[in-house]
Design a protein around this motif. Sequence first.
Motif, mmCIF file in Angstrom:
data_model
loop_
_atom_site.group_PDB
_atom_site.id
_atom_site.type_symbol
_atom_site.label_atom_id
_atom_site.label_comp_id
_atom_site.label_asym_id
_atom_site.label_seq_id
_atom_site.Cartn_x
_atom_site.Cartn_y
_atom_site.Cartn_z
ATOM 1 N N SER A 1 0.989 -1.191 0.248
ATOM 2 C CA SER A 1 -0.277 0.102 0.318
ATOM 3 C C SER A 1 1.164 0.838 -0.197
ATOM 4 N N GLU A 2 1.866 1.555 0.904
ATOM 5 C CA GLU A 2 2.796 2.305 1.098
ATOM 6 C C GLU A 2 3.537 2.207 -0.369
ATOM 7 N N ALA A 3 3.637 1.303 -1.068
ATOM 8 C CA ALA A 3 4.538 1.607 -2.064
ATOM 9 C C ALA A 3 3.649 2.227 -3.412
ATOM 10 N N ILE A 4 2.493 1.788 -3.912
ATOM 11 C CA ILE A 4 1.700 1.871 -4.436
ATOM 12 C C ILE A 4 0.677 4.279 -4.158
ATOM 13 N N HIS A 5 1.308 4.224 -2.548
ATOM 14 C CA HIS A 5 0.426 5.385 -1.722
ATOM 15 C C HIS A 5 1.686 6.308 -2.996
ATOM 16 N N SER A 6 2.929 5.902 -2.687
ATOM 17 C CA SER A 6 4.503 6.506 -3.965
ATOM 18 C C SER A 6 3.954 6.829 -5.046
ATOM 19 N N LEU A 7 3.400 6.070 -5.754
ATOM 20 C CA LEU A 7 3.555 5.565 -6.570
ATOM 21 C C LEU A 7 3.039 6.658 -7.562
ATOM 22 N N SER A 8 1.650 6.917 -6.748
ATOM 23 C CA SER A 8 0.189 7.394 -7.619
ATOM 24 C C SER A 8 0.862 9.098 -7.084
ATOM 25 N N ASP A 9 1.554 9.170 -5.562
ATOM 26 C CA ASP A 9 2.079 10.804 -5.343
ATOM 27 C C ASP A 9 2.749 11.015 -5.878
ATOM 28 N N THR A 10 3.817 10.436 -7.188
ATOM 29 C CA THR A 10 5.109 10.396 -8.405
ATOM 30 C C THR A 10 3.978 10.733 -9.673
ATOM 31 N N CYS A 11 2.811 10.362 -9.814
ATOM 32 C CA CYS A 11 1.990 10.549 -10.791
ATOM 33 C C CYS A 11 1.498 12.188 -10.727
ATOM 34 N N ASN A 12 0.752 11.927 -9.828
ATOM 35 C CA ASN A 12 0.147 12.838 -9.499
ATOM 36 C C ASN A 12 0.499 13.791 -9.825
ATOM 37 N N GLN A 13 2.264 14.626 -8.729
ATOM 38 C CA GLN A 13 3.237 15.336 -8.678
ATOM 39 C C GLN A 13 3.962 16.142 -9.817
ATOM 40 N N ALA A 14 3.672 15.039 -10.939
ATOM 41 C CA ALA A 14 4.258 15.057 -12.436
ATOM 42 C C ALA A 14 3.198 15.960 -13.258
ATOM 43 N N LEU A 15 1.877 15.151 -12.824
ATOM 44 C CA LEU A 15 0.528 15.745 -13.646
ATOM 45 C C LEU A 15 0.324 17.306 -12.667
ATOM 46 N N LEU A 16 0.841 18.126 -11.972
ATOM 47 C CA LEU A 16 1.585 19.418 -11.262
ATOM 48 C C LEU A 16 1.964 20.270 -12.073
ATOM 49 N N ALA A 17 2.734 19.440 -11.810
ATOM 50 C CA ALA A 17 3.948 20.058 -13.383
ATOM 51 C C ALA A 17 3.683 20.267 -13.872
ATOM 52 N N LEU A 18 3.174 19.737 -14.524
ATOM 53 C CA LEU A 18 2.357 20.016 -16.005
ATOM 54 C C LEU A 18 1.383 21.359 -16.079
ATOM 55 N N GLY A 19 0.619 20.688 -15.168
ATOM 56 C CA GLY A 19 -0.407 22.188 -14.982
ATOM 57 C C GLY A 19 0.070 23.561 -14.519
ATOM 58 N N ILE A 20 0.959 23.470 -13.548
ATOM 59 C CA ILE A 20 1.717 24.787 -13.756
ATOM 60 C C ILE A 20 2.648 25.399 -14.450
ATOM 61 N N SER A 21 3.183 24.651 -15.624
ATOM 62 C CA SER A 21 4.009 25.378 -16.840
ATOM 63 C C SER A 21 2.917 25.358 -17.585
ATOM 64 N N LYS A 22 1.515 24.620 -18.339
ATOM 65 C CA LYS A 22 0.830 25.575 -18.869
ATOM 66 C C LYS A 22 0.056 26.419 -18.237
ATOM 67 N N SER A 23 -0.341 26.785 -16.398
ATOM 68 C CA SER A 23 -0.956 28.086 -16.830
ATOM 69 C C SER A 23 -0.075 29.273 -16.701
ATOM 70 N N VAL A 24 1.101 29.280 -16.973
ATOM 71 C CA VAL A 24 1.807 30.656 -17.303
ATOM 72 C C VAL A 24 2.226 30.155 -18.845
ATOM 73 N N GLN A 25 1.227 30.128 -19.562
ATOM 74 C CA GLN A 25 1.354 30.715 -20.815
ATOM 75 C C GLN A 25 0.499 31.871 -20.967
ATOM 76 N N THR A 26 0.857 32.166 -22.281
ATOM 77 C CA THR A 26 -0.059 33.916 -22.957
ATOM 78 C C THR A 26 -0.793 33.480 -22.855
ATOM 79 N N PRO A 27 -2.094 34.380 -22.641
ATOM 80 C CA PRO A 27 -3.118 34.341 -23.372
ATOM 81 C C PRO A 27 -3.111 34.589 -24.978
ATOM 82 N N ASP A 28 -4.240 33.831 -25.549
ATOM 83 C CA ASP A 28 -4.193 33.934 -26.833
ATOM 84 C C ASP A 28 -6.262 33.798 -26.957
ATOM 85 N N PRO A 29 -5.668 34.164 -28.099
ATOM 86 C CA PRO A 29 -7.777 34.592 -29.229
ATOM 87 C C PRO A 29 -8.778 33.807 -28.519
ATOM 88 N N THR A 30 -8.069 32.501 -28.710
ATOM 89 C CA THR A 30 -8.975 30.934 -27.786
ATOM 90 C C THR A 30 -9.386 30.975 -26.143
#
Length: 565
Positions: free
Chosen positions: A265-294
């Motif tokens: 359970s702890e191994a699965i817990h750490s694996l899910s945390d790692t994947c989720n934090q990688a997803l958070l990093a993707l969200g942070i990189s997208k959030s600073v993009q310059t606004p566009d017409p869309t």
Amino acid sequence: MLPGLAAAAAAHRCSWSSLCRLRLRCRAAARGSSDRQEWQRLVTFGSFSNSVPCCTLNQVKLYSTSVQKEGQGSQTQKMEKVPSFDEAENMGAELKAPIIKQEPLQVRVKAVLKKREYGPKYTQNNFITGVRAMNEFCLKSSDLEQLRKIRRRSPHEDTESFTVYLRSDVEAKSLEVWGSPEALAREKKLRKEAEIEYRERLFRNQKILREYRDFLGNTKPRSRTASIFFKGPGKVVMVAICINGLNCFFKFLAWIYTGSASMFSEAIHSLSDTCNQALLALGISKSVQTPDPTHPYGFSNMRYIASLISGVGIFMMGAGLSWYHGIMGLLNPQPIESLLWAYCILAGSLVSEGATLLVAVNELRRSARAKGMSFYKYVMESRDPSTNVILLEDTAAVLGVTIAATCMGLTSITGNPLYDSLGSLGVGTLLGVVSAFLIYTNTEALLGRSIQPEQVQRLTELLENDPSVRAIHDVKATDLGLGKVRFKAEVDFDGRVVTRSYLEKQDFDQMLQEIQEVKTPEELETFMLKHGENIIDTLGAEVDRLEKELKKRNPEVRHVDLEIL
């Protein structure tokens, strides 16, 4: 001769004296009931006909006779209309009254401006920018130089005014250049096809350029997206990814060696945390993009979206697998090997997770202090979703390590593997609670959460204290994420103050002279249209001034929409 014919002949021989005698007899008949009876007797027996003048026969017709021939012949008398005493007296009064000369009527006509019918589509007075004129009407900049230029207030903050053209002038110029609307439509179609082809070539060239950079190496300076991972929430996320990735690796090794359900359970817990934090990093990189017409308001909500998906991932992957493994351990208990390595890995995980938790707590405290909020309120409202996820995941990780170590210790002491399975269920339940909290808070943020009431009150008071504003209604202040606020309000402006602001910039002597020259409704219309348009422009300038003042005093307010009530 018949009596009726004799009466008609006598009536034709009447004179004005007979009419006077009629008046006297009518007045005498009105003096009493006996006189009234005499009046009725005269009318009934035909004596009235002997005194009626010929000039009144066309107005009063008493009776006539009709002759019917039946066998030897018969005579009948028919009454057509008998005037009453009052009617006869009124007729006499009309004859007696003198003729009054009437003066001509004088009617004063009110001048009203004729209402104009504009129809469902009216674009004669519309303004159009130079870029739009060239794109929509296929004109060149040299064509626009011959048209009337009008300076208007700019809707953008970086410029005070800009040049526009009348749409009617642009349409007339386009017809002059292209000859007909059909030719203009054909040219538009050709340019549209050329634009599509240009975009396709641009896409292919960008693809080739990426391949070239991948082959020779990218020597481009560090971008803004990369720099955000060295400070603030980005830094916390990167530290968490590194630590949780190492913890996941060593916990899986411990689970393979010991076969412990709690360790799995702890191994699965750490694996899910790692994947989720990688997803958070993707969200942070997208959030600073310059606004566009869309996406005119930017991509700041990507952090909340990534955190929401992270919460769902923790629930599905972490809690689900932990519950499954715990239930299977209860149904089919297996003996556990030496737990020494498991204890060592759990101890190392406790230290590393604690370090990551400390980094997240410090970052959240700093952000809460900058916002003027308490640490607890800042976390509960999920003002910084990425750091908030790290905080909750690391808190759950520390508690999960404690639960797993306790249950594994009980299993070592008692030799009963059921305690280890209960530890797996406990870790799964903890992950389920964390994921539910993340899903709730990020969903609230994505739905459009309002800012603090104190901040809304401060913005409202700033507007109400302005002399040109009478009242503020329907105030909406929404948090867009990343410290950005969108403010919207219905503003009731004081027309007197706005008009006075316009008059302060005018030459009163010239305006008085213009007023004295107004003699006709058309001149009055011209005068009012001229100054009415200028007053509307002054009102627009007041709106721009208030918006700039709001943004200047409140830097977090990025988008202001003030609607005139």
